[in-house]
Design an enzyme around this catalytic site. Sequence first.
Site, PDB file in Angstrom:
ATOM      1  N   SER A  13       0.825  -1.200   0.000  1.00  0.00           N
ATOM      2  CA  SER A  13       0.000   0.000   0.000  1.00  0.00           C
ATOM      3  C   SER A  13       0.859   1.250   0.000  1.00  0.00           C
ATOM      4  O   SER A  13       1.887   1.307   0.662  1.00  0.00           O
ATOM      5  CB  SER A  13      -0.930   0.031   1.222  1.00  0.00           C
ATOM      6  OG  SER A  13      -1.684   1.223   1.230  1.00  0.00           O
ATOM      7  N   GLY A  14       0.385   2.231  -0.723  1.00  0.00           N
ATOM      8  CA  GLY A  14       1.090   3.502  -0.796  1.00  0.00           C
ATOM      9  C   GLY A  14       1.029   4.103  -2.178  1.00  0.00           C
ATOM     10  O   GLY A  14       1.531   5.210  -2.395  1.00  0.00           O
ATOM     11  N   LYS A  23      -4.403  -6.554   3.437  1.00  0.00           N
ATOM     12  CA  LYS A  23      -4.391  -5.447   2.475  1.00  0.00           C
ATOM     13  C   LYS A  23      -5.814  -5.123   2.027  1.00  0.00           C
ATOM     14  O   LYS A  23      -6.177  -3.952   1.840  1.00  0.00           O
ATOM     15  CB  LYS A  23      -3.524  -5.815   1.271  1.00  0.00           C
ATOM     16  CG  LYS A  23      -3.561  -4.810   0.114  1.00  0.00           C
ATOM     17  CD  LYS A  23      -3.164  -3.413   0.551  1.00  0.00           C
ATOM     18  CE  LYS A  23      -2.828  -2.487  -0.614  1.00  0.00           C
ATOM     19  NZ  LYS A  23      -3.717  -2.489  -1.740  1.00  0.00           N
ATOM     20  N   HIS A  36      -7.394  -3.158   4.714  1.00  0.00           N
ATOM     21  CA  HIS A  36      -6.830  -1.804   4.624  1.00  0.00           C
ATOM     22  C   HIS A  36      -7.591  -0.981   3.591  1.00  0.00           C
ATOM     23  O   HIS A  36      -7.986   0.163   3.840  1.00  0.00           O
ATOM     24  CB  HIS A  36      -5.344  -1.879   4.246  1.00  0.00           C
ATOM     25  CG  HIS A  36      -4.757  -0.577   3.784  1.00  0.00           C
ATOM     26  ND1 HIS A  36      -4.979  -0.071   2.507  1.00  0.00           N
ATOM     27  CD2 HIS A  36      -3.974   0.335   4.407  1.00  0.00           C
ATOM     28  CE1 HIS A  36      -4.370   1.089   2.380  1.00  0.00           C
ATOM     29  NE2 HIS A  36      -3.744   1.359   3.511  1.00  0.00           N
ATOM     30  N   ASN A  37      -7.808  -1.562   2.425  1.00  0.00           N
ATOM     31  CA  ASN A  37      -8.487  -0.827   1.359  1.00  0.00           C
ATOM     32  C   ASN A  37      -9.945  -0.537   1.715  1.00  0.00           C
ATOM     33  O   ASN A  37     -10.485   0.508   1.347  1.00  0.00           O
ATOM     34  CB  ASN A  37      -8.409  -1.606   0.050  1.00  0.00           C
ATOM     35  CG  ASN A  37      -7.031  -1.529  -0.582  1.00  0.00           C
ATOM     36  OD1 ASN A  37      -6.050  -1.199   0.077  1.00  0.00           O
ATOM     37  ND2 ASN A  37      -6.949  -1.836  -1.856  1.00  0.00           N
ATOM     38  N   GLU A  53      -9.906   2.328   3.914  1.00  0.00           N
ATOM     39  CA  GLU A  53      -9.596   3.473   3.052  1.00  0.00           C
ATOM     40  C   GLU A  53     -10.872   4.030   2.408  1.00  0.00           C
ATOM     41  O   GLU A  53     -11.073   5.246   2.351  1.00  0.00           O
ATOM     42  CB  GLU A  53      -8.597   3.034   1.988  1.00  0.00           C
ATOM     43  CG  GLU A  53      -8.205   4.072   0.966  1.00  0.00           C
ATOM     44  CD  GLU A  53      -7.325   3.463  -0.110  1.00  0.00           C
ATOM     45  OE1 GLU A  53      -7.633   3.650  -1.303  1.00  0.00           O
ATOM     46  OE2 GLU A  53      -6.332   2.789   0.235  1.00  0.00           O
TER      47      GLU A  53
END
Length: 483
Positions: A132-133, A186, A189-190, A193
Amino acid sequence: MNDSAAANIGVIGLAVMGSNLARNLASREGNVVAVHNRTHARTEELVAAHPEAGFIAAKTIDDFVAALARPRTAIIMVQAGAGTDAVIDQLAERFEPGDIIVDGGNAHFRDTIAREQRIALTGIHFVGVGISGGEEGALRGPSIMPGGSAESYRTLGPILSSIAAVAEGEPCVTHVGTDGAGHFVKMIHNGIEYADMQLIGEAYDLLRTVGGLEPDDIADVFAQWNRGPLESYLIEITAEILRHTDPATGRPFVDVVLDQAGSKGTGVWTVQTALDLGVPVGGIAEAVFARSVSAKPEQRAAIRRIRSSRPEVQQADASFVEAVAKALFASKLVAYAQGFDAVVAGAEKYGWNIHQDEIARIWRGGCIIRARFLSHVTEAYAQNPDITTLLEAPYFAQAVAEGEDSWRRVVATAAHSGVPVPGFGSALSYYDSLGADRLPAALVQAQRDFFGAHTYRRTDRDGTFHTLWSADQSETKLRGTAG
């Protein structure tokens, strides 16, 4: 191809993310990077543009494999799906037991589990890694979430640590767990987000519609927020976006962007997975649905045509900006709490030994949702790994308590003013549901028993019961239940 050096790491797939990751790897001491792309011209372009990287350019997949030192380690950065499987198969045919195939794309974690099981039969390690980034993170230092075996991480870990973002002196990478754990985390995480972005969008809308502020003024507000508890990457870039003027029209840039938000699917995956796990993630779900609503211009136009009038926007006083800040922070905490609930449930279902404090730690830098308060998430889980919800941890409980009145005021003001706040409203309803003395689920369960004989439990004695609704409405207790 340059045969004079052996690479300790290779990258296949040299679009922007893959190219930037390869450059990041090459910039770290001790790494020699082999690169390969299906279209060799792209490989040549990358090598020519960055001679300082010392890339080993491989024209064919055989050249690529030959350039790698044992245990061979290759990171695949191609589009998820059939393209990924094709490259995996090419490498698996040429690699040997102990070699490592890494999928650094946005694969669904269940696909990663299946691939790991298939590749493990060959003795080759398959590792799904969440990165991520964005493009900048790939180049400068992302947050990295590797799954796979502990054995593969002994080789891969130092390489990933060398390129990860650094927060408070620590690289933002940890071995998440086996098989699909990295891609699962991940995905969560999204999902968070999505929720975070939606909440920030709602805060902007409230400040503009109810608060009467212009984009430049709101940019100043966000910049101020970014110096306090709300400090985060998303708050920071929002201020920058709101200050930007469209060069073609001279209007605020945000006013010339079509109000229809796109999606690449990871938010949907998060909601679907949470439903399978029985975890309520309403904040994430509402963010996904909000994007879907935005992408329905015909329906939106139809409702605008039939509405004879809109609610009168309530006048905001000087305290409204601070009230929105508190409501935003409380809603963000709910979204993160829901996301971590999904992490806990996923770890339990799939047998992953995920440490929630470590996940929060590696999200402090590099990733899109990096934020100041993630240090408090790390602290909460370090002190009590079995905490039932982040919202009961002292820091979060106090933050919500201090912002609750403002939160309610903002949601009520939005409703009276006709400003949609699905994220704020959903987060508040979730918080109220957790705190309610009694929920209407009792009536729902009675309804289920009435039309489907789905049974119910009672508050006053143990056991499972059914009422004979279509007969004499007497109650029967199912055999084999206690009490």
